[in-house]
Each structure stands twice: as structure tokens, then as C-alpha cells.
Design a protein around this motif. Structure first.
Motif, PDB file in Angstrom:
ATOM      1  N   ARG A   1     -18.477  24.138 -52.498  1.00  0.00           N
ATOM      2  CA  ARG A   1     -18.292  24.316 -53.937  1.00  0.00           C
ATOM      3  C   ARG A   1     -17.601  23.135 -54.601  1.00  0.00           C
ATOM      4  NH1 ARG A   1     -15.931  30.122 -55.179  1.00  0.00           N
ATOM      5  NH2 ARG A   1     -16.668  29.532 -57.258  1.00  0.00           N
ATOM      6  N   GLU A   2     -16.882  22.332 -53.827  1.00  0.00           N
ATOM      7  CA  GLU A   2     -16.204  21.170 -54.403  1.00  0.00           C
ATOM      8  C   GLU A   2     -16.698  19.897 -53.736  1.00  0.00           C
ATOM      9  OE1 GLU A   2     -14.448  20.678 -56.909  1.00  0.00           O
ATOM     10  OE2 GLU A   2     -13.550  22.597 -57.471  1.00  0.00           O
ATOM     11  N   ARG A   3     -17.573  19.182 -54.433  1.00  0.00           N
ATOM     12  CA  ARG A   3     -18.087  17.918 -53.915  1.00  0.00           C
ATOM     13  C   ARG A   3     -17.631  16.718 -54.739  1.00  0.00           C
ATOM     14  NH1 ARG A   3     -21.880  18.221 -49.989  1.00  0.00           N
ATOM     15  NH2 ARG A   3     -22.739  20.292 -49.513  1.00  0.00           N
ATOM     16  N   ASP A   4     -16.947  16.976 -55.829  1.00  0.00           N
ATOM     17  CA  ASP A   4     -16.539  15.891 -56.722  1.00  0.00           C
ATOM     18  C   ASP A   4     -15.097  15.468 -56.494  1.00  0.00           C
ATOM     19  OD1 ASP A   4     -19.050  15.876 -57.911  1.00  0.00           O
ATOM     20  OD2 ASP A   4     -18.479  17.410 -59.371  1.00  0.00           O
ATOM     21  N   VAL A   5     -14.483  15.936 -55.404  1.00  0.00           N
ATOM     22  CA  VAL A   5     -13.120  15.535 -55.073  1.00  0.00           C
ATOM     23  C   VAL A   5     -13.122  14.886 -53.697  1.00  0.00           C
ATOM     24  CG1 VAL A   5     -12.072  17.348 -56.465  1.00  0.00           C
ATOM     25  CG2 VAL A   5     -12.525  17.760 -54.047  1.00  0.00           C
ATOM     26  N   THR A   6     -12.203  13.971 -53.485  1.00  0.00           N
ATOM     27  CA  THR A   6     -12.017  13.372 -52.169  1.00  0.00           C
ATOM     28  C   THR A   6     -10.967  14.171 -51.417  1.00  0.00           C
ATOM     29  OG1 THR A   6     -12.563  11.155 -52.963  1.00  0.00           O
ATOM     30  CG2 THR A   6     -11.317  11.307 -50.916  1.00  0.00           C
ATOM     31  N   VAL A   7     -11.287  14.563 -50.192  1.00  0.00           N
ATOM     32  CA  VAL A   7     -10.378  15.334 -49.352  1.00  0.00           C
ATOM     33  C   VAL A   7      -9.992  14.482 -48.151  1.00  0.00           C
ATOM     34  CG1 VAL A   7     -10.028  17.443 -48.020  1.00  0.00           C
ATOM     35  CG2 VAL A   7     -11.488  17.481 -50.066  1.00  0.00           C
ATOM     36  N   CYS A   8      -8.700  14.308 -47.951  1.00  0.00           N
ATOM     37  CA  CYS A   8      -8.176  13.592 -46.785  1.00  0.00           C
ATOM     38  C   CYS A   8      -7.523  14.605 -45.853  1.00  0.00           C
ATOM     39  CB  CYS A   8      -7.175  12.519 -47.219  1.00  0.00           C
ATOM     40  SG  CYS A   8      -6.449  11.586 -45.836  1.00  0.00           S
ATOM     41  N   PHE A   9      -7.892  14.582 -44.569  1.00  0.00           N
ATOM     42  CA  PHE A   9      -7.405  15.587 -43.633  1.00  0.00           C
ATOM     43  C   PHE A   9      -7.247  14.999 -42.237  1.00  0.00           C
ATOM     44  CE2 PHE A   9     -11.959  15.607 -43.330  1.00  0.00           C
ATOM     45  CZ  PHE A   9     -12.273  15.972 -42.027  1.00  0.00           C
ATOM     46  N   GLY A  10      -6.580  15.756 -41.381  1.00  0.00           N
ATOM     47  CA  GLY A  10      -6.407  15.392 -39.977  1.00  0.00           C
ATOM     48  C   GLY A  10      -7.016  16.467 -39.099  1.00  0.00           C
TER      49      GLY A  10
ATOM     50  N   VAL B   1     -14.820  12.393 -48.304  1.00  0.00           N
ATOM     51  CA  VAL B   1     -14.078  12.848 -47.126  1.00  0.00           C
ATOM     52  C   VAL B   1     -13.454  11.657 -46.400  1.00  0.00           C
ATOM     53  CG1 VAL B   1     -14.320  13.829 -44.812  1.00  0.00           C
ATOM     54  CG2 VAL B   1     -15.432  14.948 -46.732  1.00  0.00           C
ATOM     55  N   VAL B   2     -12.159  11.792 -46.072  1.00  0.00           N
ATOM     56  CA  VAL B   2     -11.476  10.809 -45.226  1.00  0.00           C
ATOM     57  C   VAL B   2     -10.782  11.580 -44.114  1.00  0.00           C
ATOM     58  CG1 VAL B   2      -9.808   8.933 -45.113  1.00  0.00           C
ATOM     59  CG2 VAL B   2     -11.107   9.295 -47.223  1.00  0.00           C
ATOM     60  N   ALA B   3     -11.222  11.381 -42.871  1.00  0.00           N
ATOM     61  CA  ALA B   3     -10.638  12.049 -41.710  1.00  0.00           C
ATOM     62  C   ALA B   3      -9.802  11.038 -40.936  1.00  0.00           C
ATOM     63  CB  ALA B   3     -11.732  12.626 -40.819  1.00  0.00           C
ATOM     64  N   ILE B   4      -8.528  11.375 -40.666  1.00  0.00           N
ATOM     65  CA  ILE B   4      -7.621  10.373 -40.090  1.00  0.00           C
ATOM     66  C   ILE B   4      -6.871  10.855 -38.846  1.00  0.00           C
ATOM     67  CG2 ILE B   4      -7.326   9.030 -42.206  1.00  0.00           C
ATOM     68  CD1 ILE B   4      -4.676  10.499 -42.666  1.00  0.00           C
ATOM     69  N   ASP B   5      -7.347  11.911 -38.193  1.00  0.00           N
ATOM     70  CA  ASP B   5      -6.799  12.242 -36.876  1.00  0.00           C
ATOM     71  C   ASP B   5      -7.603  11.453 -35.858  1.00  0.00           C
ATOM     72  OD1 ASP B   5      -5.864  13.185 -34.498  1.00  0.00           O
ATOM     73  OD2 ASP B   5      -6.308  15.296 -34.881  1.00  0.00           O
ATOM     74  N   THR B   6      -7.052  10.340 -35.398  1.00  0.00           N
ATOM     75  CA  THR B   6      -7.788   9.460 -34.490  1.00  0.00           C
ATOM     76  C   THR B   6      -7.226   9.500 -33.072  1.00  0.00           C
ATOM     77  OG1 THR B   6      -6.462   7.662 -35.476  1.00  0.00           O
ATOM     78  CG2 THR B   6      -8.729   7.903 -36.236  1.00  0.00           C
ATOM     79  N   GLY B   7      -6.714  10.662 -32.688  1.00  0.00           N
ATOM     80  CA  GLY B   7      -6.393  10.912 -31.291  1.00  0.00           C
ATOM     81  C   GLY B   7      -5.152  10.230 -30.770  1.00  0.00           C
ATOM     82  N   CYS B   8      -4.120  10.129 -31.589  1.00  0.00           N
ATOM     83  CA  CYS B   8      -2.877   9.505 -31.132  1.00  0.00           C
ATOM     84  C   CYS B   8      -2.386  10.128 -29.833  1.00  0.00           C
ATOM     85  CB  CYS B   8      -1.814   9.630 -32.226  1.00  0.00           C
ATOM     86  SG  CYS B   8      -0.165   9.086 -31.748  1.00  0.00           S
ATOM     87  N   LEU B   9      -2.349  11.438 -29.768  1.00  0.00           N
ATOM     88  CA  LEU B   9      -1.823  12.149 -28.606  1.00  0.00           C
ATOM     89  C   LEU B   9      -2.627  11.860 -27.350  1.00  0.00           C
ATOM     90  CD1 LEU B   9       0.223  14.380 -27.659  1.00  0.00           C
ATOM     91  CD2 LEU B   9      -1.584  16.031 -28.150  1.00  0.00           C
ATOM     92  N   TRP B  10      -3.910  11.570 -27.524  1.00  0.00           N
ATOM     93  CA  TRP B  10      -4.832  11.453 -26.395  1.00  0.00           C
ATOM     94  C   TRP B  10      -5.069   9.996 -25.990  1.00  0.00           C
ATOM     95  CZ3 TRP B  10      -4.891  16.313 -25.184  1.00  0.00           C
ATOM     96  CH2 TRP B  10      -4.847  17.274 -26.198  1.00  0.00           C
ATOM     97  N   GLY B  11      -4.213   9.087 -26.449  1.00  0.00           N
ATOM     98  CA  GLY B  11      -4.390   7.684 -26.097  1.00  0.00           C
ATOM     99  C   GLY B  11      -5.323   6.949 -27.034  1.00  0.00           C
TER     100      GLY B  11
END
Length: 283
Positions: A214-223, A236-246
Motif C-alpha cells: 500500500r505504500e510505494r512512495d516512501v523509502t523504507v530503511c530496515f535491518g 527500500v534500503v536494507a542494511i543488515d549485512t551480517g555483522c554477527l556472522w563475519g
């Protein structure tokens, strides 16, 4: 401090060494926004929580599922599991002070034309609906009866408008902190599939790929979803890049989307976490 920009940082999960290395790359007074999962599974959960809290007004935080697991354990609504590293927080002399600070953090933040939430934005919600539900949960967790509200937190309840009481709170928290895949036809949240997109059954899609979103006109940043890796799309900006996993700990500066990365040692073996799916909230 430049109030016209913010540096969003992905899931730390108690990896303080990685966080401090990343911050060395940023301006000394950079405004920071953590997208959740400050603690748990990494080696220094207590020190990480203390450090982030010590940064004061420079910091904004959205709660993640591991942060909520800590709060639930502090409220007597959850138990510390074998792989958790939050026990040191619960036993610390400043535990109450840390918990009081953490429980007052929101589930959703809007800054620099971007919406920040740990797991993203439920595709069946408008932004106004998400704002209202995030505010409702924030008020409950910030209030005197916060422990009562967390007693029913665990479980795979999806949102419907008819929900009340503990089930309603559980569904709100699930959407903001545990969401990954949804049914491609209905948008119903699926809490069992936790791997990469290529491993998902055909009936599931990532929440941000749902055609009825329903919301495509907003940018969502998440982990929250390390198997995705870094995603940088207009919406969309996804920023969980696996710190814990090396992997890496990632920061992105908004609004210009400049990225900063810190290579991380591997603190957890992913194979030890691949047990039978139980729907536990802290997964």
C-alpha cells in the motif's frame, strides 16, 4: 551536528568492536540512527548497550526483536536462551537504568524523507496506519504497565484490525520487528521462512515485493534480514549485512545514501542456529 543528515546503522547485536571501528569512519558528531537489534548473540551486549546509551541525544534507536526479547526477559515474560548474550545485562548493577532507557525507544522513526523500522513496513498498512500503531505500542512500552504488555509477546500472530489486548500488541511488535516474507496473494506475514529469497517457497515473497503493497512512495530503511545483504533501491534500503556472522557492519548516510562498511569477525556460527523452526520471537 548536521540536522539535515543522519547515519543509519544496521544490526549490531552486541558487536561493540565492529561498531567502534565503523564510527571511526564517520564524523565525530554524526547523528546516528540504529535500526534495531543493538544486543544479543554477539560478544559484548552489555558494553554495547551502555555505549550507545552514553551517546545521548546524538542517537536515535528503533527497537528490534532482540531488543524486545531483552525487555521481555527483564519483565519476567521471557527466558534467556542458551545462545543469548543478554544475561550479563540482566545481572548488571545498571540493568534497571538500561532497560528504562531501552523500553522508551520507538518502533518507527521518520527522518530525511525516509521511514526507519527494524523489519520494515507491513505492506498491508498505509504509512498513517503504521505511524498510529507504532505510537500505540510505544506508549504502552513507555508506560508504567509495560511489563504487563509484554507478557503475551511471543507467538506468530499477524495483524488484523479486530485484535485487542495482548494479541494486538503481539501483532504490532511482530510486524515491526520480525517480518520478512509474506504470502504473495494476501500479504499475510509468514514467520517460518527465514533464509534468503531463493530458498523461499513459491507462494512467498519479501514484504517489499508484494504487489498489493500500500505504500510505494516512501523509502523504507530496515535491518533484521542478514540473508538479504545490502539493498539500495529507490523505495527500500536494507542494511543488515551480517555483522554477527563475519560479514560487515553497514552505515548509510541519508539523504545522499553514501555507504560506510566495517569488516567484522565472525562471532556466531550460523549452522548452530539452524534448528527446527519454533517461531521464537528472538530468531
Amino acid at each position: 551536528m548536521n540536522q539535515d543528515s543522519v547515519y543509519a546503522i544496521g544490526d549490531i547485536q552486541g558487536c561493540l568492536e565492529s561498531l567502534q571501528g565503523l564510527l571511526e569512519q564517520l564524523p565525530a558528531d554524526a547523528p546516528l540512527l540504529f535500526v534495531g537489534d543493538l544486543v544479543n548473540r554477539g560478544p559484548e551486549s552489555l558494553a554495547t548497550l551502555r555505549f550507545i546509551k552514553s551517546l545521548g541525544s546524538r542517537v536515535a534507536v528503533t527497537l528490534g526483536n532482540h531488543d524486545l526479547h531483552l525487555l521481555a526477559c527483564a519483565a519476567g515474560a521471557g527466558r534467556v536462551h542458551k545462545k543469548d548474550t543478554i544475561g550479563e545485562i540482566l545481572e548488571a548493577p545498571d540493568c534497571e537504568e538500561l532497560v528504562e532507557w531501552l523500553r522508551r525507544q520507538p518502533l518507527l522513526i521518520e527522518r530525511c524523507g525516509t521511514v526507519f523500522a527494524h523489519a520494515g513496513l507491513n505492506p498491508n498498512w498505509t504509512l498513517d496506519e503504521a505511524r498510529a500503531l507504532a505510537a500505540e505500542a510505544h506508549e504502552a512500552l513507555s508506560g508504567d504497565n509495560w511489563k504487563t504488555w509484554l507478557q503475551g509477546m511471543y507467538g506468530n500472530t499477524d495483524w488484523t484490525g479486530e485484535l485487542t489486548g495482548p494479541a494486538r500488541m503481539r501483532a504490532i511488535l511482530n510486524a515491526f520487528t520480525r517480518m520478512r516474507f509474506v504470502d504473495r496473494t494476501t500479504g499475510e506475514l509468514d514467520f517460518e521462512q527465514k533464509e534468503d529469497i531463493g530458498s523461499a517457497p513459491a507462494h512467498l515473497v519479501p514484504w517489499f515485493e508484494f504487489e498489493g503493497r500500500r505504500e510505494r512512495d516512501v523509502t523504507v530503511c530496515f535491518g533484521h534480514w542478514s540473508m538479504l545483504g545490502l539493498i539500495n533501491r529507490p523505495d527500500v534500503v536494507a542494511i543488515d549485512t551480517g555483522c554477527l556472522w563475519g560479514g560487515r557492519l553497514t552505515a548509510v548516510r541519508f539523504p545522499d545514501r553514501r555507504f560506510f562498511e566495517e569488516p567484522c569477525p565472525c562471532w556466531a556460527d550460523p549452522f548452530t542456529f539452524k534448528k527446527k523452526k519454533t517461531g521464537k520471537h528472538a530468531s
